[in-house]
Enzyme design. Structure first.
Site, PDB file in Angstrom:
ATOM      1  N   SER A 139      18.354  72.787  49.656  1.00  0.00           N
ATOM      2  CA  SER A 139      16.960  73.126  49.364  1.00  0.00           C
ATOM      3  C   SER A 139      16.934  74.067  48.178  1.00  0.00           C
ATOM      4  O   SER A 139      17.903  74.808  47.959  1.00  0.00           O
ATOM      5  CB  SER A 139      16.347  73.819  50.582  1.00  0.00           C
ATOM      6  OG  SER A 139      15.116  74.411  50.241  1.00  0.00           O
ATOM      7  N   TYR A 152      15.940  80.596  56.443  1.00  0.00           N
ATOM      8  CA  TYR A 152      16.259  79.184  56.139  1.00  0.00           C
ATOM      9  C   TYR A 152      17.036  79.098  54.827  1.00  0.00           C
ATOM     10  O   TYR A 152      18.061  78.402  54.734  1.00  0.00           O
ATOM     11  CB  TYR A 152      14.943  78.413  56.063  1.00  0.00           C
ATOM     12  CG  TYR A 152      14.999  77.022  55.512  1.00  0.00           C
ATOM     13  CD1 TYR A 152      15.326  75.932  56.314  1.00  0.00           C
ATOM     14  CD2 TYR A 152      14.659  76.770  54.171  1.00  0.00           C
ATOM     15  CE1 TYR A 152      15.333  74.640  55.799  1.00  0.00           C
ATOM     16  CE2 TYR A 152      14.658  75.484  53.652  1.00  0.00           C
ATOM     17  CZ  TYR A 152      15.000  74.421  54.468  1.00  0.00           C
ATOM     18  OH  TYR A 152      15.002  73.147  53.951  1.00  0.00           O
TER      19      TYR A 152
HETATM   20  N1  LIG Z   1      10.452  68.561  53.254  1.00  0.00           N
HETATM   21  C1  LIG Z   1      10.789  69.336  52.240  1.00  0.00           C
HETATM   22  O1  LIG Z   1       9.922  69.727  51.424  1.00  0.00           O
HETATM   23  C2  LIG Z   1      12.222  69.744  52.035  1.00  0.00           C
HETATM   24  C3  LIG Z   1      12.528  70.495  50.891  1.00  0.00           C
HETATM   25  C4  LIG Z   1      13.863  70.874  50.682  1.00  0.00           C
HETATM   26  C5  LIG Z   1      14.844  70.482  51.591  1.00  0.00           C
HETATM   27  N2  LIG Z   1      14.502  69.754  52.689  1.00  0.00           N
HETATM   28  C6  LIG Z   1      15.588  69.351  53.591  1.00  0.00           C
HETATM   29  O2  LIG Z   1      15.535  67.942  53.752  1.00  0.00           O
HETATM   30  C7  LIG Z   1      16.133  67.582  55.011  1.00  0.00           C
HETATM   31  C8  LIG Z   1      15.233  66.615  55.751  1.00  0.00           C
HETATM   32  O3  LIG Z   1      14.044  67.295  56.077  1.00  0.00           O
HETATM   33  P1  LIG Z   1      12.665  66.515  56.276  1.00  0.00           P
HETATM   34  O4  LIG Z   1      11.677  67.298  55.507  1.00  0.00           O
HETATM   35  O5  LIG Z   1      12.857  65.071  56.040  1.00  0.00           O
HETATM   36  O6  LIG Z   1      12.405  66.822  57.838  1.00  0.00           O
HETATM   37  P2  LIG Z   1      11.646  66.005  58.993  1.00  0.00           P
HETATM   38  O7  LIG Z   1      10.768  64.938  58.432  1.00  0.00           O
HETATM   39  O8  LIG Z   1      11.037  67.034  59.866  1.00  0.00           O
HETATM   40  O9  LIG Z   1      12.857  65.263  59.752  1.00  0.00           O
HETATM   41  C9  LIG Z   1      13.868  66.011  60.354  1.00  0.00           C
HETATM   42  C10 LIG Z   1      14.741  65.078  61.162  1.00  0.00           C
HETATM   43  O10 LIG Z   1      15.810  65.830  61.745  1.00  0.00           O
HETATM   44  C11 LIG Z   1      15.805  65.650  63.165  1.00  0.00           C
HETATM   45  N3  LIG Z   1      16.359  66.876  63.740  1.00  0.00           N
HETATM   46  C12 LIG Z   1      15.878  68.136  63.631  1.00  0.00           C
HETATM   47  N4  LIG Z   1      16.664  68.998  64.266  1.00  0.00           N
HETATM   48  C13 LIG Z   1      17.691  68.292  64.778  1.00  0.00           C
HETATM   49  C14 LIG Z   1      18.826  68.613  65.540  1.00  0.00           C
HETATM   50  N5  LIG Z   1      19.076  69.875  65.908  1.00  0.00           N
HETATM   51  N6  LIG Z   1      19.700  67.642  65.894  1.00  0.00           N
HETATM   52  C15 LIG Z   1      19.455  66.346  65.517  1.00  0.00           C
HETATM   53  N7  LIG Z   1      18.391  65.979  64.796  1.00  0.00           N
HETATM   54  C16 LIG Z   1      17.500  66.930  64.437  1.00  0.00           C
HETATM   55  C17 LIG Z   1      14.341  65.324  63.486  1.00  0.00           C
HETATM   56  O11 LIG Z   1      14.154  64.631  64.697  1.00  0.00           O
HETATM   57  P3  LIG Z   1      13.972  65.408  66.121  1.00  0.00           P
HETATM   58  O12 LIG Z   1      12.957  66.469  65.883  1.00  0.00           O
HETATM   59  O13 LIG Z   1      13.551  64.337  67.069  1.00  0.00           O
HETATM   60  O14 LIG Z   1      15.320  65.966  66.426  1.00  0.00           O
HETATM   61  C18 LIG Z   1      14.027  64.415  62.313  1.00  0.00           C
HETATM   62  O15 LIG Z   1      14.557  63.115  62.521  1.00  0.00           O
HETATM   63  C19 LIG Z   1      16.398  68.914  55.736  1.00  0.00           C
HETATM   64  O16 LIG Z   1      17.754  69.277  55.563  1.00  0.00           O
HETATM   65  C20 LIG Z   1      15.499  69.890  54.997  1.00  0.00           C
HETATM   66  O17 LIG Z   1      15.975  71.210  55.084  1.00  0.00           O
HETATM   67  C21 LIG Z   1      13.219  69.377  52.941  1.00  0.00           C
END
Ligand SMILES: NC(=O)c1ccc[n+]([C@@H]2O[C@H](COP(=O)([O-])OP(=O)(O)OC[C@H]3O[C@@H](n4cnc5c(N)ncnc54)[C@H](OP(=O)(O)O)[C@@H]3O)[C@@H](O)[C@H]2O)c1
Length: 231
Positions: A139, A152
């Site tokens: 991130s 985070y």
């Molecule tokens: N969105 C942004 O703007 C952004 C920006 C920078 C970086 N990121 C990074 O991108 C990555 C993906 O994030 P996203 O935004 O796509 O999130 P998201 O849409 O909320 O999806 C997160 C996924 O991870 C699963 N998950 C969460 N905790 C878990 C655990 N302890 N064990 C197994 N599965 C788990 C969730 O399903 P369940 O809840 O059912 O477990 C879901 O499938 C992350 O590493 C995040 O830090 C995101």
């Protein structure tokens, strides 16, 4: 056929990346805690002809991580591990003076300890793959000091450093930390629910990840939006 293990694949970026790899003929081992959404994704991706093992569980559970790698081994090995599942530490995010230490511990456990644990479990198969690759989803909060993103961000900074050292220690692998940039996902909404700034769909940054897999640049830290733009 190449085999990828992707954590957090029921929603957001993990789901979008899994879809893109399935369309390219990869076999997939996917996890998320929620079984229903994960099963739906698996059924959708099997339509591409991909073999999909969808294992509900928490990445912090060592037995679950072993199950993920064992499922990949049954598909023939592990070519790619994507540590994508993530915890914020507080939802919504709060300043450091109010960050529950339990939340910080959880962010470190999910984002750092579990990511390394999964790589450790998969390392023998990654080394044997010939194209062994680790992607840790980072991130910009790992590199920039944004108010409320401290816990985070610290966990993602630790993840970046593990990736940097792993890249040195495993010259036969490609090890990339990838900042996907802002995306409209549930994680983002949970972090900053009052922020209504429009953000790209996760599918928009997936081409950046695919470019890495196609070009296989040296181990290091990359940002997906720059890769998408051709920089
Ligand atoms: N969105 C942004 O703007 C952004 C920006 C920078 C970086 N990121 C990074 O991108 C990555 C993906 O994030 P996203 O935004 O796509 O999130 P998201 O849409 O909320 O999806 C997160 C996924 O991870 C699963 N998950 C969460 N905790 C878990 C655990 N302890 N064990 C197994 N599965 C788990 C969730 O399903 P369940 O809840 O059912 O477990 C879901 O499938 C992350 O590493 C995040 O830090 C995101």
């Amino acid at each position: 056929m190449s085999v990828a293990v992707i954590t957090g694949a029921s929603k957001g970026l993990g789901r979008a990346l899994a879809g893109a790899l399935a369309a390219r003929g990869w076999d997939l081992v996917l996890d998320a805690r929620g079984a229903g959404a994960l099963r739906e994704v698996a059924e959708e991706l099997e339509k591409y002809g991909a073999r999909v093992a969808a294992l509900p569980g928490d990445v912090t559970d060592a037995g679950h991580r072993a199950d993920l790698v064992a499922a990949a081994a049954r598909f023939g090995g592990v070519d790619l591990v994507v540590s994508n599942a993530s915890a914020l530490g507080a939802e919504p995010l709060v300043r450091l003076d109010a960050l529950p230490l339990e939340g910080l511990r959880r962010a470190l456990e999910v984002n750092v300890v579990a990511a390394l644990g999964l790589v450790q479990e998969a390392l023998p198969l990654l080394r044997a793959s010939g194209i062994g690759t680790v992607i840790a989803v980072s991130s910009d909060a790992a590199a920039e000091a944004y108010e409320t993103w401290g816990g985070y961000g610290a966990s993602k900074a630790a993840l970046d450093h593990l990736v940097a050292v792993l890249g040195e220690e495993e010259p036969g692998l490609r090890v990339w930390a990838v900042d996907p940039g802002d995306m409209a996902t549930e994680l983002c909404a949970a972090a900053v629910p009052d922020d209504e700034e429009p953000r790209p769909d996760p599918a928009d940054v997936v081409p950046g990840f695919l470019r890495l897999l196609d070009e296989r640049p040296v181990s290091g830290r990359y940002t997906a939006p720059a890769l998408v733009e051709g920089r």
